[in-house]
Design a protein around this motif. Structure first.
Motif, PDB file in Angstrom:
ATOM      1  N   ASP A  91      34.572  40.667  34.811  1.00  0.00           N
ATOM      2  CA  ASP A  91      34.268  39.613  35.778  1.00  0.00           C
ATOM      3  C   ASP A  91      33.318  40.192  36.811  1.00  0.00           C
ATOM      4  N   ILE A  92      32.280  39.464  37.130  1.00  0.00           N
ATOM      5  CA  ILE A  92      31.320  39.921  38.137  1.00  0.00           C
ATOM      6  C   ILE A  92      30.967  38.749  39.039  1.00  0.00           C
TER       7      ILE A  92
ATOM      8  N   LEU B 139      34.652  43.710  38.075  1.00  0.00           N
ATOM      9  CA  LEU B 139      35.947  44.250  37.670  1.00  0.00           C
ATOM     10  C   LEU B 139      35.991  44.316  36.151  1.00  0.00           C
ATOM     11  N   ILE B 140      36.224  45.513  35.628  1.00  0.00           N
ATOM     12  CA  ILE B 140      36.287  45.744  34.185  1.00  0.00           C
ATOM     13  C   ILE B 140      37.602  46.425  33.852  1.00  0.00           C
ATOM     14  N   SER B 141      38.289  45.903  32.861  1.00  0.00           N
ATOM     15  CA  SER B 141      39.503  46.547  32.361  1.00  0.00           C
ATOM     16  C   SER B 141      39.310  46.859  30.887  1.00  0.00           C
TER      17      SER B 141
ATOM     18  N   VAL C 199      50.118  46.142  42.879  1.00  0.00           N
ATOM     19  CA  VAL C 199      49.808  47.415  43.535  1.00  0.00           C
ATOM     20  C   VAL C 199      48.364  47.824  43.286  1.00  0.00           C
ATOM     21  N   GLN C 200      47.884  47.668  42.059  1.00  0.00           N
ATOM     22  CA  GLN C 200      46.497  48.043  41.787  1.00  0.00           C
ATOM     23  C   GLN C 200      45.520  47.185  42.581  1.00  0.00           C
ATOM     24  N   ALA C 201      45.804  45.894  42.714  1.00  0.00           N
ATOM     25  CA  ALA C 201      44.926  45.025  43.496  1.00  0.00           C
ATOM     26  C   ALA C 201      44.927  45.443  44.966  1.00  0.00           C
TER      27      ALA C 201
ATOM     28  N   GLU D  61      40.732  35.991  43.410  1.00  0.00           N
ATOM     29  CA  GLU D  61      40.627  35.275  42.139  1.00  0.00           C
ATOM     30  C   GLU D  61      40.249  36.220  41.000  1.00  0.00           C
ATOM     31  N   MET D  62      39.381  37.165  41.286  1.00  0.00           N
ATOM     32  CA  MET D  62      38.964  38.120  40.274  1.00  0.00           C
ATOM     33  C   MET D  62      40.151  38.947  39.777  1.00  0.00           C
ATOM     34  N   TRP D  63      40.951  39.459  40.712  1.00  0.00           N
ATOM     35  CA  TRP D  63      42.084  40.291  40.333  1.00  0.00           C
ATOM     36  C   TRP D  63      43.194  39.466  39.696  1.00  0.00           C
ATOM     37  N   ALA D  64      43.360  38.223  40.105  1.00  0.00           N
ATOM     38  CA  ALA D  64      44.390  37.378  39.500  1.00  0.00           C
ATOM     39  C   ALA D  64      44.023  37.022  38.057  1.00  0.00           C
ATOM     40  N   ASP D  65      42.747  36.689  37.813  1.00  0.00           N
ATOM     41  CA  ASP D  65      42.306  36.400  36.448  1.00  0.00           C
ATOM     42  C   ASP D  65      42.451  37.633  35.564  1.00  0.00           C
TER      43      ASP D  65
END
Length: 659
Positions: free
Chosen positions: A201-202, A216-218, A416-418, A453-457
């Motif tokens: 997500d960018i 954000l890349i996982s 915690v990571q967010a 929103e980025m971290w929730a998605d």
């Protein structure tokens, strides 16, 4: 770095060959795969296509690879894609549609000649259509920015598949045939597309006169890959379940420069975190109860594999801050105690342990208490830092990493990571002078909203991949508040997880094992009939039918005209008794009704009786099953989803199987 062809036209020459021709690349080599022999080679530029060849009705956006099943080999191709964004000026796509093409001309994927082959093809299809797969033709999305920068000189002449991180190169097993066929004389690199299972997500933000992007890349590891209850803990190679590397990038524009293109950013910052299952031998055995039976296996090599895992992480990322979020009471307590005992015995350098009882500290919706953990980690975070490039010159290097875990490495870990990522983002923005020293991310609503929103998605996608539903506690990530509505949504998600984990995850796990090469079929489908047959005793198979019929009769009785209350009472007593007996049987023999993986059934875990801990021994009948097992012995297995009579699996081992 060598580019990859972005689209291909496929020509099928009857039963002879598949030929992939790059579009928009005049003079480029085409790739041919002979259907009879499986031979792969490059054609000379401008080779004429045989007049008998017919063009495939879809455009090919990448060759995912070749997989061997019981009757034929199959080429899997991406036939759909969607643009997810631009990173460093390069497009990042999500693969949205796939086709499976048989090499054997006598095989039809629509109507395979054998039910085992049909089952395996369905597993391959469902896996690729059910995941979140990402790729780029020009940018290696499998590696974090810091790793790419330090290897840029040696990578300049390499192909993307050669530089890709082996852990996150999801289709590496399926690309083996193309990689092996690629030589100095015939370079197949433009046709070898690495695919990553993860999230991307960018988002662009304009703040205080400065334009920047947050990305954000996982990246999900292909080793010990699988679903929530069928892949826990560690394997003998030191790989842990649900391992994800998460990278947050901050890309900030600088003043105009003649040496920078419009797609380049003057300042690039990267902050990386990891998550993964607790690195020891443990499991939760499904029995149809809401809480599975917890099992910890004290095997002779536990310390060795834990050391192997942690030393690999230190070698890759630097010092480790291990954050453990599981409960110190109740069901999770034995896992915490065993983890801490092993870490104490190892006493590894550059490995620091930090415990935080998430549920106790944050009970009654006191989510501000997470700041207590952040304060404890403050010194580690400052020392580890983040990667910082200014006009392509490294200013800072990330020298360590936080490894976070809870039981599933999903909900608590996401929160915690967010929180850690938000803290680092604020620090980076202060460093660049975009916000004041006294300000944080939440002081700017636009920035805060995009971040949440980025971290929730991101949390939802990781949770769906492993647990089968969206992430719990995501209302806090999205709104910075824990709400009653969020609690209700979490209840629905928990029920959905229970149903999927017990009733549907067996085939999902089989898809993981088949596509990643953990299980390789033999070229004889008759040897794998157990994959499609039900070997349970008739009484076991009949109980759900009995329960459904009894329930139907009870409902029918409620609608019948009442001629005699006395007779109707007896009617209900009989059918309620039948229903109760059937349900009691199903609960007592719950293991027989779980959807187990069939390719690599976890029989050694279910029947383990060596040293360690087990919370209960449910689901095996009133007196347990009539099989006596000793540690190290071989045992017959049984049950639905692959636990079949006649199979033998050695206790305490995890081996690649061939059928």
């Amino acid at each position: 770095m060598k580019p990859i062809h972005q689209s291909l036209n496929l020509y099928i020459d009857g039963d002879e060959a598949y030929t992939f021709i790059p579009t928009g690349s005049a003079g480029a080599h085409s790739l041919t795969i002979q259907r009879a022999t499986g031979e792969i080679y490059l054609d000379q530029p401008n080779t004429t296509i045989p007049s008998s060849a017919q063009r495939y009705h879809k455009t090919i956006y990448g060759i995912i690879g070749i997989i061997s099943l019981s009757l034929s080999d199959y080429v899997v191709v991406a036939t759909g894609r969607e643009l997810r964004g631009h990173l460093m000026g390069h497009e990042v796509y999500r693969a949205t549609d796939f086709d499976v093409l048989p090499l054997n001309p006598n095989i039809s994927v629509i109507n395979p000649p054998h039910p085992v082959e049909s089952h395996l093809i369905a597993l391959v299809r469902s896996h690729w259509h059910g995941g979140h797969f990402l790729f780029s033709y020009e940018w290696d999305i499998t590696r974090r920015l810091q790793a790419q920068w330090f290897a840029q000189e040696e990578d300049a002449t390499k192909a993307i598949w050669e530089t890709a991180d082996n852990r996150f190169f999801w289709n590496r097993y399926m690309q083996t045939r193309l990689i092996d066929a690629s030589t100095a004389k015939q370079d197949l690199s433009p046709f070898i597309l690495p695919v990553m299972y993860g999230t991307f997500d960018i988002r662009s933000v304009f703040l205080n006169g400065r334009h920047f992007q947050i990305c954000l890349i996982s990246r999900r590891s292909r080793f010990r890959a699988g679903t929530r209850y069928f892949r826990r803990g560690i394997d003998q190679d030191g790989h842990v379940a649900n391992f994800n590397e998460t990278e947050q990038l901050l890309l900030v524009e600088g003043p105009p420069s003649a040496t920078r293109t419009p797609d380049e950013y003057a300042y690039k910052m990267s902050f990386v975190q990891i998550r993964g299952s607790i690195p020891m031998y443990w499991a939760e055995v499904n029995t149809l109860r809401y809480k599975p039976d917890l099992q910890i296996m004290d095997l002779h090599d536990t310390l060795d594999v834990m050391r192997l895992h942690l030393q690999e992480q230190v070698a890759l990322y630097g010092e480790q801050a291990l954050v453990n979020l599981i409960n110190q009471k109740g069901h999770e307590k034995p896992v915490k105690e065993a983890y801490e005992r092993y870490l104490s015995e190892l006493n590894l350098p550059k490995v620091k342990y930090e415990y935080f009882d998430f549920h106790t500290e944050c009970k009654h919706m006191r989510w501000d208490r997470i700041s207590v953990l952040i304060e404890r980690l403050q010194e580690d975070l400052d020392r580890q830092g983040y990667f910082y490039l200014a006009d392509s010159k490294p200013i800072k290097v990330q020298e360590g990493i936080v490894r976070t875990n809870c039981m599933d490495n999903l909900d608590r870990t996401n929160v915690v990571q967010a929180t850690l990522a938000k803290r680092v983002l604020a620090q980076q923005l202060r460093t660049l002078g975009i916000i004041q020293e006294s300000e944080g991310v939440d002081d700017y609503e636009t920035l805060s909203k995009e971040f949440r929103e980025m971290w929730a998605d991101h949390a939802d996608l990781i949770s769906k991949a492993y647990g089968g539903s969206g992430a719990l506690k995501s209302d806090f990530t999205r709104t910075n508040k824990r709400t009653k509505k969020g609690l209700l949504e979490d209840g629905v998600k928990s029920v959905l997880r229970y149903l999927k984990n017990n009733m549907f995850d067996g085939p999902r796990q089989d898809g993981f094992d088949l596509v990643t090469g953990a299980w390789i079929p033999r070229k004889n489908p008759s040897l794998a009939l157990h994959l499609i047959t039900d070997s349970r005793p008739l009484v076991t198979r009949s109980m759900p039918v009995v329960a459904y019929f009894a329930l139907f009769m009870i409902c029918a009785g409620l609608t019948l005209p009442r001629t005699s209350d006395y007779n109707l009472a007896y009617y209900f007593i009989i059918w309620i008794s039948v229903l109760s007996a059937a349900l009691i049987f199903i609960v007592l023999y719950g293991i027989d009704y779980v959807s187990w993986p069939r390719l690599l059934p976890p029989t050694d875990v279910i029947w383990y009786n060596g040293p360690g801990y087990r919370s209960a021994d449910n689901g095996k009948g009133i007196k347990g099953w009539p099989i006596r097992v000793k540690n190290g012995d071989k045992i017959p297995t049984r049950g639905r989803g692959g636990l079949n009579g006649g199979e033998e699996i050695e206790m305490g081992t995890m081996r690649k199987r061939v059928d």
